[in-house]
Every structure is written in C-alpha cells, then in structure tokens.
Design an enzyme around this catalytic site. Structure first.
Site, PDB file in Angstrom:
ATOM      1  N   ASP A 143      21.267  97.189  47.400  1.00 21.96           N
ATOM      2  CA  ASP A 143      21.822  97.811  46.200  1.00 21.96           C
ATOM      3  C   ASP A 143      21.719  99.329  46.305  1.00 21.96           C
ATOM      4  O   ASP A 143      20.630  99.894  46.268  1.00 21.96           O
ATOM      5  CB  ASP A 143      21.036  97.329  44.965  1.00 21.96           C
ATOM      6  CG  ASP A 143      21.613  97.905  43.679  1.00 21.96           C
ATOM      7  OD1 ASP A 143      22.491  97.249  43.087  1.00 21.96           O
ATOM      8  OD2 ASP A 143      21.202  99.017  43.281  1.00 21.96           O
ATOM      9  N   TYR A 184      22.895 107.887  44.586  1.00 22.37           N
ATOM     10  CA  TYR A 184      21.630 107.912  45.340  1.00 22.37           C
ATOM     11  C   TYR A 184      21.711 108.794  46.592  1.00 22.37           C
ATOM     12  O   TYR A 184      20.678 109.126  47.183  1.00 22.37           O
ATOM     13  CB  TYR A 184      21.189 106.498  45.771  1.00 22.37           C
ATOM     14  CG  TYR A 184      21.024 105.492  44.648  1.00 22.37           C
ATOM     15  CD1 TYR A 184      21.012 105.884  43.309  1.00 22.37           C
ATOM     16  CD2 TYR A 184      20.881 104.133  44.924  1.00 22.37           C
ATOM     17  CE1 TYR A 184      20.874 104.954  42.287  1.00 22.37           C
ATOM     18  CE2 TYR A 184      20.737 103.205  43.903  1.00 22.37           C
ATOM     19  CZ  TYR A 184      20.749 103.616  42.585  1.00 22.37           C
ATOM     20  OH  TYR A 184      20.616 102.688  41.586  1.00 22.37           O
ATOM     21  N   LYS A 240      27.942 101.683  43.272  1.00 17.50           N
ATOM     22  CA  LYS A 240      28.270 101.962  41.865  1.00 17.50           C
ATOM     23  C   LYS A 240      29.092 103.242  41.736  1.00 17.50           C
ATOM     24  O   LYS A 240      28.857 104.214  42.480  1.00 17.50           O
ATOM     25  CB  LYS A 240      26.972 102.119  41.053  1.00 17.50           C
ATOM     26  CG  LYS A 240      25.960 101.022  41.338  1.00 17.50           C
ATOM     27  CD  LYS A 240      24.696 101.106  40.531  1.00 17.50           C
ATOM     28  CE  LYS A 240      23.673 100.122  41.057  1.00 17.50           C
ATOM     29  NZ  LYS A 240      22.713 100.697  42.019  1.00 17.50           N
ATOM     30  N   HIS A 254      28.312 102.643  36.765  1.00 25.43           N
ATOM     31  CA  HIS A 254      26.869 102.945  36.735  1.00 25.43           C
ATOM     32  C   HIS A 254      26.317 103.058  35.303  1.00 25.43           C
ATOM     33  O   HIS A 254      25.238 102.557  35.012  1.00 25.43           O
ATOM     34  CB  HIS A 254      26.612 104.235  37.537  1.00 25.43           C
ATOM     35  CG  HIS A 254      25.260 104.291  38.166  1.00 25.43           C
ATOM     36  ND1 HIS A 254      25.019 104.825  39.401  1.00 25.43           N
ATOM     37  CD2 HIS A 254      24.048 103.876  37.725  1.00 25.43           C
ATOM     38  CE1 HIS A 254      23.733 104.730  39.692  1.00 25.43           C
ATOM     39  NE2 HIS A 254      23.122 104.163  38.687  1.00 25.43           N
TER      40      HIS A 254
HETATM   41  N1  LIG Z   1      21.892 100.683  37.601  1.00 26.74           N
HETATM   42  C1  LIG Z   1      20.990 101.577  37.298  1.00 26.74           C
HETATM   43  O1  LIG Z   1      21.166 102.419  36.401  1.00 26.74           O
HETATM   44  C2  LIG Z   1      19.702 101.602  38.065  1.00 26.74           C
HETATM   45  C3  LIG Z   1      18.646 102.420  37.641  1.00 26.74           C
HETATM   46  C4  LIG Z   1      17.467 102.412  38.372  1.00 26.74           C
HETATM   47  C5  LIG Z   1      17.335 101.588  39.482  1.00 26.74           C
HETATM   48  N2  LIG Z   1      18.394 100.818  39.890  1.00 26.74           N
HETATM   49  C6  LIG Z   1      18.295  99.948  41.091  1.00 26.74           C
HETATM   50  O2  LIG Z   1      17.166  99.093  40.939  1.00 26.74           O
HETATM   51  C7  LIG Z   1      16.306  99.235  42.073  1.00 26.74           C
HETATM   52  C8  LIG Z   1      14.861  98.949  41.698  1.00 26.74           C
HETATM   53  O3  LIG Z   1      14.422  99.736  40.619  1.00 26.74           O
HETATM   54  P1  LIG Z   1      13.392 100.956  40.774  1.00 26.74           P
HETATM   55  O4  LIG Z   1      13.483 101.487  42.142  1.00 26.74           O
HETATM   56  O5  LIG Z   1      13.684 101.890  39.686  1.00 26.74           O
HETATM   57  O6  LIG Z   1      11.979 100.333  40.456  1.00 26.74           O
HETATM   58  P2  LIG Z   1      11.072  99.087  40.962  1.00 26.74           P
HETATM   59  O7  LIG Z   1      11.781  98.300  41.988  1.00 26.74           O
HETATM   60  O8  LIG Z   1      10.572  98.421  39.730  1.00 26.74           O
HETATM   61  O9  LIG Z   1       9.802  99.818  41.579  1.00 26.74           O
HETATM   62  C9  LIG Z   1       9.818 100.539  42.786  1.00 26.74           C
HETATM   63  C10 LIG Z   1       8.411 101.113  42.986  1.00 26.74           C
HETATM   64  O10 LIG Z   1       7.464 100.044  43.071  1.00 26.74           O
HETATM   65  C11 LIG Z   1       6.745 100.126  44.291  1.00 26.74           C
HETATM   66  N3  LIG Z   1       6.599  98.743  44.795  1.00 26.74           N
HETATM   67  C12 LIG Z   1       7.572  97.964  45.319  1.00 26.74           C
HETATM   68  N4  LIG Z   1       7.082  96.769  45.671  1.00 26.74           N
HETATM   69  C13 LIG Z   1       5.776  96.776  45.354  1.00 26.74           C
HETATM   70  C14 LIG Z   1       4.737  95.832  45.503  1.00 26.74           C
HETATM   71  N5  LIG Z   1       4.957  94.635  46.034  1.00 26.74           N
HETATM   72  N6  LIG Z   1       3.495  96.157  45.067  1.00 26.74           N
HETATM   73  C15 LIG Z   1       3.253  97.390  44.515  1.00 26.74           C
HETATM   74  N7  LIG Z   1       4.225  98.331  44.362  1.00 26.74           N
HETATM   75  C16 LIG Z   1       5.464  98.032  44.793  1.00 26.74           C
HETATM   76  C17 LIG Z   1       7.581 100.997  45.214  1.00 26.74           C
HETATM   77  O11 LIG Z   1       6.747 101.728  46.098  1.00 26.74           O
HETATM   78  P3  LIG Z   1       7.075 102.056  47.659  1.00 26.74           P
HETATM   79  O12 LIG Z   1       8.539 102.274  47.795  1.00 26.74           O
HETATM   80  O13 LIG Z   1       6.285 103.302  47.882  1.00 26.74           O
HETATM   81  O14 LIG Z   1       6.572 100.892  48.449  1.00 26.74           O
HETATM   82  C18 LIG Z   1       8.260 101.940  44.236  1.00 26.74           C
HETATM   83  O15 LIG Z   1       7.434 103.030  43.915  1.00 26.74           O
HETATM   84  C19 LIG Z   1      16.584 100.665  42.537  1.00 26.74           C
HETATM   85  O16 LIG Z   1      16.137 100.925  43.841  1.00 26.74           O
HETATM   86  C20 LIG Z   1      18.082 100.722  42.383  1.00 26.74           C
HETATM   87  O17 LIG Z   1      18.721 100.076  43.473  1.00 26.74           O
HETATM   88  C21 LIG Z   1      19.562 100.800  39.185  1.00 26.74           C
END
Ligand SMILES: NC(=O)c1ccc[n+]([C@@H]2O[C@H](COP(=O)([O-])OP(=O)(O)OC[C@H]3O[C@@H](n4cnc5c(N)ncnc54)[C@H](OP(=O)(O)O)[C@@H]3O)[C@@H](O)[C@H]2O)c1
Length: 279
Positions: A45, A50, A75, A108
C-alpha cells in the site's frame, strides 16, 4: 489460500494483509519489500503523497515475483483531484511504479469543500472500464461522503481505507460499509505503536494465545471483517505482522478488545482536510 484473501465487491481478490509503506524511505524500501515477500506478503500500500512509489516499484521489480501475483494499491493525492488531473496523475503513478496497471486506486481524502471528488472518481471509473485498474475506491470517506459519491457515480467503491484501531473502532462506519459491500481497510491498525501494544488488556490476551500484542490487534481487525496494512521497516516485525492466520480469537477476547474503544482519532478528521491543508 482463501483464508488470506478478501473478495472485493467486483469479485477481485485482495490479500487481507498488506505492507503499508508510509514513511518507509527509499533506502529502507529494498529490505522491507524483500522481507515482506519472503514472509508471504503480496500486497503493498503506497500513495503518490508518500514519495516512495518509485522505490517500491524498483524493489518489486528486483524480486522474482510475477506482477500478476502482486496486489499494488496507490492513491490520488488531494492536490491533483479533478477529472483531467486524476487521469494525468494516475499515469504518473503507473510510471513511478513501473507497471501498466494498478490493482487498487483510491481517492486519498474526500476534500469535500473543494467539490472535486465526484469528477475525480468518474475519471477513475473510466480508467477502471479501460482495464487500467482492477478495483477503485476511497480513503477517509465518512458515511455522508459515501452517500454523495454513490448517488452521483456508477461503481460502488470496492474499498474504504480508514483509520481504525482499538481506541477508534469506527463501528458505525464499518456497519454502513459492510451493508453496502464496501471492504474496510484499517490504516494505522497498530496505532503506530503509541501506547496501544503495551495496554494490559492486549498484553494479557497476547500471553494467553502465545502471540505478540501486534498479532492480537491485527487478528482483532480481521475478526471484524477488515483488511490490514501494518507498516514496518523492521524485518522481524514485518514477518510477525503477517503470521496471524493460524489462530482465531475467542468472542470474549474480541469483546474485551472492543471495550477499549474511546472514539479517539489519532489522525486527521476527514471533514477538516481540504486541498492544500496536508503537506
Ligand atoms: N489512507 C490514508 O489516509 C492513510 C493514512 C495513514 C496511513 N495509511 C496507510 O496505512 C499504513 C499503516 O499505518 P501507519 O503506518 O500509520 O501505522 P501502523 O501500521 O499502525 O504503525 C506503524 C508503526 O508501528 C511500528 N510497528 C509495526 N509493527 C510492529 C510490531 N509488530 N510491534 C511493534 N511495533 C510495530 C512501526 O515501527 P517500525 O517501522 O520502526 O518497525 C511503525 O512505527 C501506512 O503505512 C499507509 O500505507 C493510509
């Protein structure tokens, strides 16, 4: 394999677990993608916003996985909404990724006040009809945005990608999407590891199942009929986050995690985002 896959409302299969790549830098991408493919991920994704579509495309092309075995989501960025821009920036995204089609293309943010999401979506419908995109959808659409969109356009969005985690469970929007056969994908599924994964309820359930807190939270999302796109740049976490298909949570444990809901959003409110407001 069906256990891994969600059939979207047009029948197209989408892996239930994908790697989110927001904030994965160009230098980190190769290792993250390699680790993900090794662990079994096939879905990725990204977004124009990004700034890493090219790095993701390069890393995927450097692997030995065929394009048709991958599921790539990107997106349309807010600043490029509008009929002509949507088409132009869709092709820019294809060029960045080095592919000739997308599996899923999403708006988005609705940016409702700017009044362009309907014409943007109509452009996406045309690209879908031309076979350039396998499924189209939206992100951050509240029920009222979806109602407006569906009144004015032909194709029911396949996906609504929204912020969901145990402190913000979005149960009303989820119920509406379930009723309309719009698949919900949770962004920020782990609440960015900020104060959720060490909550005693999650930690205790994890101990009971001999799983990690992240695995419990991700499994909780799947139990609620959601897809997940956890982000990690860390190979061991990437693998951990994928290994959640070999167990089920008991209903009482699901209910216990449900009870953590505080209706507390961490990210932006979709009704307040407009073109130019996010950088
Ligand atoms: N459509 C939208 O508006 C929108 C907005 C935000 C995000 N997104 C998408 O959603 C994806 C995920 O959301 P997000 O990146 O905001 O947050 P998330 O996936 O909830 O959290 C990512 C964070 O959690 C840590 N992490 C991952 N796996 C872990 C585990 N098993 N144990 C402990 N910590 C862990 C990662 O650290 P490390 O990387 O340091 O390991 C990173 O700091 C994004 O990458 C993006 O593709 C979409």
């Amino acid at each position: 394999m069906d256990n891994d896959v969600y059939y979207l409302n047009n029948g197209y299969p989408m892996p239930k677990i994908g790697l989110g790549v927001y904030k994965i830098t160009n230098d980190e991408m190769e290792i993250a993608v390699h680790s993900a493919l090794e662990a079994g991920y096939r879905a990725f994704d990204t977004a124009y916003f990004y700034g890493n579509e090219q790095a993701l495309g390069n890393a995927l092309r450097n692997s030995d996985i065929d394009r048709e075995d991958l599921f790539i989501t990107s997106k349309l960025w807010n600043d490029f909404q509008g009929y002509e821009n949507t088409k132009a920036y869709f092709y820019k995204t294809l060029e960045n990724l080095g592919t000739d089609y997308l599996d899923l293309y999403l708006i988005h943010w609705p940016c409702e006040a700017d009044g362009l999401f309907i014409e943007s979506y109509r452009a996406m419908e045309e690209l879908y009809d031309e076979g350039k995109i396998r499924a189209i959808g939206v992100c951050n659409f509240e029920q009222h945005h979806l109602e407006t969109l569906m009144k004015e356009t032909k194709i029911v969005p396949a996906v609504n990608q929204i912020e969901v985690h145990p402190y913000f469970d979005q149960h009303e929007l989820q119920a509406y999407c379930d009723e309309k056969d719009i698949a919900v994908t949770a962004w920020m599924p782990l609440m960015r590891n900020k104060g959720l994964l060490d909550h005693p309820t999650i930690v205790n359930i994890a101990k009971e199942y001999n799983k990690t807190p992240a695995q419990i939270v991700l499994r909780w999302h799947l139990a609620h009929n959601r897809l997940v796109i956890p982000k990690s740049k860390t190979p061991s976490r990437i693998e951990e986050n994928y290994n959640i298909l070999d167990f089920n949570l008991e209903l009482t444990d699901i209910a216990e995690i449900d009870s953590l809901n505080k209706n507390q959003r961490q990210g932006n409110n979709p009704d307040k985002v407009h073109i130019g407001s996010l950088k």
